[in-house]
Write an enzyme that holds these catalytic residues in place. Sequence first.
Site, PDB file in Angstrom:
ATOM      1  N   ARG A  55       0.851  -1.193   0.000  1.00 51.39           N
ATOM      2  CA  ARG A  55       0.000   0.000   0.000  1.00 51.39           C
ATOM      3  C   ARG A  55       0.874   1.226   0.000  1.00 51.39           C
ATOM      4  NH1 ARG A  55      -4.616   0.504   4.426  1.00 51.39           N
ATOM      5  NH2 ARG A  55      -2.803   0.870   5.709  1.00 51.39           N
ATOM      6  N   THR A  72      -1.196   7.461  -0.609  1.00 52.31           N
ATOM      7  CA  THR A  72      -2.500   7.343  -1.284  1.00 52.31           C
ATOM      8  C   THR A  72      -3.311   6.153  -0.766  1.00 52.31           C
ATOM      9  OG1 THR A  72      -1.625   5.861  -2.978  1.00 52.31           O
ATOM     10  CG2 THR A  72      -1.444   8.232  -3.408  1.00 52.31           C
ATOM     11  N   ASP A 106       0.592  -3.220  12.247  1.00 46.22           N
ATOM     12  CA  ASP A 106       1.072  -3.587  10.912  1.00 46.22           C
ATOM     13  C   ASP A 106       1.375  -5.082  10.887  1.00 46.22           C
ATOM     14  OD1 ASP A 106       2.900  -4.131   8.698  1.00 46.22           O
ATOM     15  OD2 ASP A 106       2.858  -1.961   8.394  1.00 46.22           O
ATOM     16  N   ASP A 134       4.898  -6.205   9.506  1.00 44.02           N
ATOM     17  CA  ASP A 134       5.991  -5.899  10.439  1.00 44.02           C
ATOM     18  C   ASP A 134       5.968  -6.837  11.636  1.00 44.02           C
ATOM     19  OD1 ASP A 134       7.127  -3.902   8.961  1.00 44.02           O
ATOM     20  OD2 ASP A 134       6.060  -2.274   9.968  1.00 44.02           O
TER      21      ASP A 134
HETATM   22  C1  PRP Z   1      -1.088  -4.655   4.397  1.00 43.64           C
HETATM   23  C2  PRP Z   1      -1.891  -5.935   4.476  1.00 43.64           C
HETATM   24  C3  PRP Z   1      -2.726  -5.876   3.245  1.00 43.64           C
HETATM   25  C4  PRP Z   1      -3.004  -4.411   3.106  1.00 43.64           C
HETATM   26  C5  PRP Z   1      -4.387  -4.158   3.620  1.00 43.64           C
HETATM   27  O1  PRP Z   1      -0.030  -4.801   3.530  1.00 43.64           O
HETATM   28  O2  PRP Z   1      -1.106  -7.070   4.571  1.00 43.64           O
HETATM   29  O3  PRP Z   1      -2.094  -6.377   2.093  1.00 43.64           O
HETATM   30  O4  PRP Z   1      -2.048  -3.722   3.922  1.00 43.64           O
HETATM   31  O5  PRP Z   1      -4.757  -2.847   3.421  1.00 43.64           O
HETATM   32  P1  PRP Z   1      -5.840  -2.402   2.347  1.00 43.64           P
HETATM   33  O6  PRP Z   1      -7.048  -3.263   2.586  1.00 43.64           O
HETATM   34  O7  PRP Z   1      -6.065  -0.972   2.680  1.00 43.64           O
HETATM   35  O8  PRP Z   1      -5.284  -2.590   0.972  1.00 43.64           O
HETATM   36  P2  PRP Z   1       1.129  -3.688   3.376  1.00 43.64           P
HETATM   37  O9  PRP Z   1       0.817  -2.774   2.242  1.00 43.64           O
HETATM   38  O10 PRP Z   1       1.361  -3.039   4.701  1.00 43.64           O
HETATM   39  O11 PRP Z   1       2.360  -4.542   2.901  1.00 43.64           O
HETATM   40  P3  PRP Z   1       3.154  -5.699   3.662  1.00 43.64           P
HETATM   41  O12 PRP Z   1       2.260  -6.901   3.699  1.00 43.64           O
HETATM   42  O13 PRP Z   1       4.337  -5.897   2.788  1.00 43.64           O
HETATM   43  O14 PRP Z   1       3.528  -5.221   5.043  1.00 43.64           O
HETATM   44  N1  URA Z   2      -2.321  -3.137   6.949  1.00 39.79           N
HETATM   45  C1  URA Z   2      -1.918  -3.568   8.162  1.00 39.79           C
HETATM   46  O1  URA Z   2      -0.902  -4.281   8.280  1.00 39.79           O
HETATM   47  N2  URA Z   2      -2.635  -3.203   9.250  1.00 39.79           N
HETATM   48  C2  URA Z   2      -3.727  -2.440   9.153  1.00 39.79           C
HETATM   49  O2  URA Z   2      -4.347  -2.147  10.187  1.00 39.79           O
HETATM   50  C3  URA Z   2      -4.141  -2.000   7.884  1.00 39.79           C
HETATM   51  C4  URA Z   2      -3.418  -2.369   6.805  1.00 39.79           C
END
Ligand code: PRP
Ligand code: URA
Length: 209
Positions: free
Chosen positions: A104, A108, A200, A203
Amino acid sequence: MSELHVYDHPLIQHKLSILRDKNTSVKEFRELVGEIAGLMCYEATRDLPLEEVEVETPVAKAKAKRLAGKKLAVVPILRAGLGMVDGMVAMIPSCKVGHIGLYRDPETLEPVEYYCKLPPDISERDVYVVDPMFATGGSASAACTFLKEHGCRHIKLMCIIGAPPAWEKMQKDHPDVDVYVAAMDEKLNDHGYIVPGLGDAGDRIFGTK
Ligand code: PRP
Ligand code: URA
């Protein structure tokens, strides 16, 4: 119209409460994500077709039921979705695993694609998309669009925590995709994080913060 299934099974809810706790270690968090995925998989596969077979027990012949050989695939959204793969594969060991890399954009909140590798026969498979978090729904919707562009017709989405905006988006973008969550939380904060959520997920699974 798609359906939203919220799994309130006591084992799932118990594990989820530990997952939410900010003091839970990376090791325990990772293990719990896998365990919850396995329990959710058990429920989400309830509609798999069975066929009757005859087996010989040590005592007599018996009519028994086996999976009818439907082809399945698990597709984690990288990175955090990776944490759910082992739990899914433990339940459905013959599935294939595809990967879709999305992150994400922090400004944005739009999903940005950076990787994709799918089984060549993905269009013939029932697909379980897995990602612990379902916040704006942007990542899940983009993953489903992408899979449909590759010919997939039967997709289910499995997440651990969802929020109302994500469910609204999925109903609009993919009314044919059923969604399975362990909890639907109240809302998103200004940074697009689920409240109360668990922070997160990526993380916390990988210890990157
Ligand atoms: C997180 C999560 C989803 C997304 C959810 O990923 O694992 O993929 O955010 O948010 P959304 O419904 O608003 O799209 P992130 O972008 O943090 O990447 P990561 O898994 O690499 O930490
Ligand atoms: N992605 C995450 O990892 N946590 C949230 O709460 C939303 C998006």
